[in-house]
Design an enzyme around this catalytic site. Structure first.
Site, PDB file in Angstrom:
ATOM      1  N   PRO A 257       0.789  -1.245   0.000  1.00 31.52           N
ATOM      2  CA  PRO A 257       0.000   0.000   0.000  1.00 31.52           C
ATOM      3  C   PRO A 257       0.817   1.290   0.000  1.00 31.52           C
ATOM      4  O   PRO A 257       0.259   2.376   0.127  1.00 31.52           O
ATOM      5  CB  PRO A 257      -0.802  -0.114   1.293  1.00 31.52           C
ATOM      6  N   GLY A 258       2.127   1.203  -0.117  1.00 32.20           N
ATOM      7  CA  GLY A 258       2.924   2.402  -0.306  1.00 32.20           C
ATOM      8  C   GLY A 258       3.708   2.901   0.879  1.00 32.20           C
ATOM      9  O   GLY A 258       4.307   3.975   0.808  1.00 32.20           O
ATOM     10  N   GLY A 259       3.731   2.166   1.981  1.00 38.43           N
ATOM     11  CA  GLY A 259       4.454   2.630   3.158  1.00 38.43           C
ATOM     12  C   GLY A 259       5.939   2.812   2.892  1.00 38.43           C
ATOM     13  O   GLY A 259       6.532   3.829   3.263  1.00 38.43           O
ATOM     14  N   LYS A 260       6.554   1.834   2.242  1.00 41.93           N
ATOM     15  CA  LYS A 260       7.986   1.919   1.962  1.00 41.93           C
ATOM     16  C   LYS A 260       8.258   2.931   0.847  1.00 41.93           C
ATOM     17  O   LYS A 260       9.287   3.623   0.857  1.00 41.93           O
ATOM     18  CB  LYS A 260       8.526   0.533   1.608  1.00 41.93           C
ATOM     19  N   ASP A 303       3.134  -5.656 -13.746  1.00 40.00           N
ATOM     20  CA  ASP A 303       3.600  -6.882 -13.112  1.00 40.00           C
ATOM     21  C   ASP A 303       5.119  -6.881 -13.068  1.00 40.00           C
ATOM     22  O   ASP A 303       5.781  -6.833 -14.105  1.00 40.00           O
ATOM     23  CB  ASP A 303       3.085  -8.074 -13.916  1.00 40.00           C
ATOM     24  N   ASP A 322       9.975  -5.959  -2.406  1.00 41.02           N
ATOM     25  CA  ASP A 322       9.217  -6.516  -1.280  1.00 41.02           C
ATOM     26  C   ASP A 322       8.201  -7.476  -1.888  1.00 41.02           C
ATOM     27  O   ASP A 322       7.051  -7.123  -2.128  1.00 41.02           O
ATOM     28  CB  ASP A 322       8.549  -5.391  -0.495  1.00 41.02           C
ATOM     29  N   CYS A 375       7.981 -10.472   4.336  1.00 42.59           N
ATOM     30  CA  CYS A 375       7.512 -10.533   5.721  1.00 42.59           C
ATOM     31  C   CYS A 375       7.239 -11.990   6.060  1.00 42.59           C
ATOM     32  O   CYS A 375       6.214 -12.337   6.643  1.00 42.59           O
ATOM     33  CB  CYS A 375       6.289  -9.648   5.954  1.00 42.59           C
TER      34      CYS A 375
END
Length: 440
Positions: A257-260, A303, A322, A375
């Site tokens: 969702p764009g945190g990094k 992709d 990630d 993760c």
């Protein structure tokens, strides 16, 4: 939709276990019918708790019932789990837990089963020995699927009980201060002024703040001004390990969702960053996060395993990979993962991860760095992937991690880093920093 918390909890757990829906999808839909924040919090507590203790709840029921309820009665079976969880693990008075659960059965069209449900719950109340699982199978003792326990035992011969125990804990709420807008010390002062209790326990992550109690983040100081983001401390290492600056061309290849993505831009606001994700719907969150934090990136749907469909030909100086993974490192945060993920999924995920890694490596400039991250805590997705890749690419080498991290590492490998769930209250995460030969 019902406004009865126990009814909603039973249906929500049914949707996850029997219908394969993630709790992240099912729970917000259920909460949408509730107006009271306390009821929403109670619903979450019950659903998360049932997911954490499902094998034990099933085992207790099996001792008190000839057979579980099936077909159209399945939601009522989950209602029993909801009631037992309240009796055993919550501070709700027993009489209230029993009466409210029996009342919920009526709404679930189980009028004819109210006596059965009442009897099961009263037996649970009277017989604490039902929760003696000392001789039970490992899956029941540890509340994890057997295949996952076996894999953890193989990879972590001495640490596997600690991992399983950490997965049973409630995850803390970590914030990442947006250093492009406010200094961590100033944001800490703002929290103190608002009388919000917190700590900054990680000296090597100065922008990481851990709240003592979880709360609605939209009410925290500076939310609308973009002063912080919600991000676990383990994930906050990604942008730092990439060692970014404003002159670089960067790819965040699986960004939602764009945190990094946002963290990279907070550290290097002028960097040319491409944020890529396969799912256009998930990119909406990326746009929202960028807008709230006042950051700019080139966001595209594509992709990572098929770069010919979106890559414009310019090599990247840094790539954050990630990759999609089993998420076995974040079970404490998403307790349903252990039931949604199957053993057969791991090989398919590993194949996809290797394909993405191989394809994105070709997009990295000579002398550039690629950070492989998951993760996950499973070797097949982590160290084994890097070993396979390095055997096939003579132009790749593992770059040394920053010296201050070496004392934190729990594994025996010198150049990759496996964070285990609960280590310094972080999620489980894996990092390997690959550097491409500059003599090409």
């Amino acid at each position: 939709m019902s406004r009865n918390v126990r009814v909603l909890a039973a249906r929500c757990c049914f949707d996850v276990i029997d219908q394969g829906m993630s709790l992240s999808e099912a729970l917000p839909k259920a909460q949408a019918s509730l107006d009271n924040p306390a009821d929403k919090a109670l619903l979450q507590e019950i659903c998360f708790g049932v997911m954490r203790t499902l094998p034990q709840l099933e085992a207790v029921c099996s001792q008190l019932m000839a057979k579980p309820l099936i077909k159209q009665l399945r939601p009522l079976q989950f209602l029993l789990y909801v009631g037992i969880y309240q009796l055993k693990f919550m501070r709700i008075p027993d009489h209230a837990a029993i009466s409210e659960t029996v009342e919920a059965a009526r709404e679930l069209k189980g009028q004819s089963l109210t006596k059965l449900i009442n009897a099961v719950l009263r037996n649970v109340q009277r017989q604490p020995q039902l929760f003696d699982f000392a001789s039970a199978a490992a899956a029941v003792q540890y509340n994890h699927p057997g295949w996952l326990i076996s894999q953890l035992q193989q990879t972590y011969p001495t640490q596997w009980p600690q991992i399983l125990q950490a997965n049973q804990q409630k995850a803390p709420l970590w914030l990442r201060v947006n250093v492009s807008k406010i200094a961590p010390a100033d944001y800490a002062a703002a929290l103190e002024q608002a009388q919000i209790s917190f700590s900054q326990p990680l000296s090597y992550l100065p922008a990481a703040i851990k709240l003592t109690q979880a709360q609605d983040v939209t009410t925290l100081p500076g939310y609308h001004q973009g002063w912080f983001s919600v991000q676990d401390a383990a994930a906050q290492h990604a942008a730092l390990l990439l060692n970014v600056n404003d002159s670089l061309h960067i790819l965040d290849a699986c960004c939602a969702p764009g945190g990094k993505t946002c963290h990279i831009l907070e550290l290097a606001p002028q960097a040319l960053l491409t944020a890529l994700d396969k799912e256009p719907k998930r990119l909406e969150r990326v746009h929202d996060n960028l807008a709230r934090l006042g950051l700019t990136a080139r966001v595209i749907a594509g992709d990572a395993a098929e770069p010919t469909l979106w890559w414009q030909g310019q090599l990247f100086d840094r790539i954050l990979l990630d990759v999609p993974c089993s998420a076995t490192g974040v079970i404490r945060r998403h307790p349903d993962i252990r039931w949604l993920r199957k053993k057969a999924d791991i090989a398919a995920l590993a194949e996809l991860q290797q394909r993405i890694l191989q394809q994105c490596w070709a997009l990295l400039a000579p002398g550039g760095k690629l950070l492989y991250a998951t993760c996950s805590v499973l070797a097949a997705e982590n160290d084994e992937q890097i070993t396979t890749f390095l055997q096939q690419h003579t132009d790749a080498r593992l770059a040394a991690l920053p010296e201050h991290l070496t004392i934190l590492k729990s594994d025996v490998h010198s150049s990759s880093w496996q964070i285990l769930p609960g280590e310094q209250d972080m999620d489980g995460f894996f990092y390997a920093l690959l550097e491409k030969d500059s003599q090409l």
